[in-house]
Design an enzyme around this catalytic site. Structure first.
Site, PDB file in Angstrom:
ATOM      1  N   HIS A  54     139.031  16.197  -3.771  1.00 16.62           N
ATOM      2  CA  HIS A  54     138.808  16.387  -2.341  1.00 16.62           C
ATOM      3  C   HIS A  54     138.370  15.082  -1.698  1.00 16.62           C
ATOM      4  O   HIS A  54     137.854  14.192  -2.384  1.00 16.62           O
ATOM      5  CB  HIS A  54     137.766  17.487  -2.103  1.00 16.62           C
ATOM      6  N   GLU A  56     135.816  14.316   0.286  1.00 14.75           N
ATOM      7  CA  GLU A  56     134.385  13.999   0.151  1.00 14.75           C
ATOM      8  C   GLU A  56     134.077  13.563  -1.287  1.00 14.75           C
ATOM      9  O   GLU A  56     133.334  12.615  -1.524  1.00 14.75           O
ATOM     10  CB  GLU A  56     133.536  15.222   0.516  1.00 14.75           C
ATOM     11  N   CYS A  91     133.796  22.030   1.289  1.00 14.50           N
ATOM     12  CA  CYS A  91     134.110  23.321   0.665  1.00 14.50           C
ATOM     13  C   CYS A  91     132.899  23.841  -0.095  1.00 14.50           C
ATOM     14  O   CYS A  91     132.022  23.094  -0.510  1.00 14.50           O
ATOM     15  CB  CYS A  91     135.293  23.170  -0.287  1.00 14.50           C
ATOM     16  N   CYS A 101     132.456  20.580  -2.840  1.00 12.59           N
ATOM     17  CA  CYS A 101     131.850  19.362  -2.296  1.00 12.59           C
ATOM     18  C   CYS A 101     130.438  19.591  -1.760  1.00 12.59           C
ATOM     19  O   CYS A 101     129.611  18.679  -1.812  1.00 12.59           O
ATOM     20  CB  CYS A 101     132.750  18.782  -1.212  1.00 12.59           C
TER      21      CYS A 101
END
Ligand SMILES: Nc1nc(=O)c(N)c(NC[C@H](O)[C@H](O)[C@H](O)COP(=O)(O)O)[nH]1
Ligand SMILES: [Zn+2]
Length: 167
Positions: A54, A56, A91, A101
């Site tokens: 992801h 982040e 998320c 994250c």
């Protein structure tokens, strides 16, 4: 001031544009910023780093690697007033089962045991396409991490985020 937030969010959106389209996730971009100096510490986008990563997560992973640390220990090298700008809220549950994250942000603590990521600036809330309502913000705020919506780029962020989805 709000214009600064919008400027950083625009840079995060630039990152999201780099992400390879995929039907099973969103194309997201993120920045790590030192809120005391305004310096951009790291940038990342979905799937930038190897594996199913992801945006982040990539920001944290890249910064950690630059400082010879594992992502889990990234907090040891981050300044005490770090903030994250992400085009989509972090998320809290991933269909892949990978660590969300929100948890990665919460676990970033320095050698004094102090949480270093103090605020999350987000461009949009996560659409309820994959995991229903995103509980990420609640979890972050429960740990004292303020989540702030930066308005103005929602349409562009969502269009980029879903570019890999069949229309
Ligand atoms: N904030 C955020 N940053 C991202 O870089 C990204 N891709 C998502 N997307 C959220 C979405 O809920 C998950 O992408 C799906 O749940 C599939 O999970 P995986 O990505 O395969 O782990 N959200
Ligand atoms: Zn995530």
């Amino acid at each position: 001031d709000p214009n600064d937030h919008l400027q950083y969010m625009r840079l995060a959106l630039d990152q999201a544009q780099e992400s390879p389209p995929k039907p099973s996730n969103f194309r997201v971009g993120a920045l790590l910023v030192n809120a005391d100096t305004g310096a951009i510490l790291s940038r990342g986008y979905t799937l930038e780093c190897e594996g199913n990563t992801h945006a982040e997560q990539c920001c944290l992973l890249k910064y950690a690697k630059d400082h010879g640390l594992s992502e889990e220990c990234v907090g040891e090298a981050l300044p005490p007033n770090t903030v994250i700008y992400t085009t989509m809220e972090p998320c809290n549950l991933r269909l892949s089962g990978n660590l969300p994250c929100a948890d990665r942000i919460i676990r970033a603590i320095n050698l004094d045991g102090e949480r270093v990521i103090k605020k999350v600036y987000l461009g949009v809330e996560e659409p309820e396409k994959f995991v229903g309502e995103n509980e990420g913000r609640k979890k972050l705020e429960k740990h004292g991490i303020e989540c702030v919506h930066v308005p103005g780029l929602e349409a562009r962020i969502l269009s980029v985020a879903t570019a890999g989805h069949d229309k």
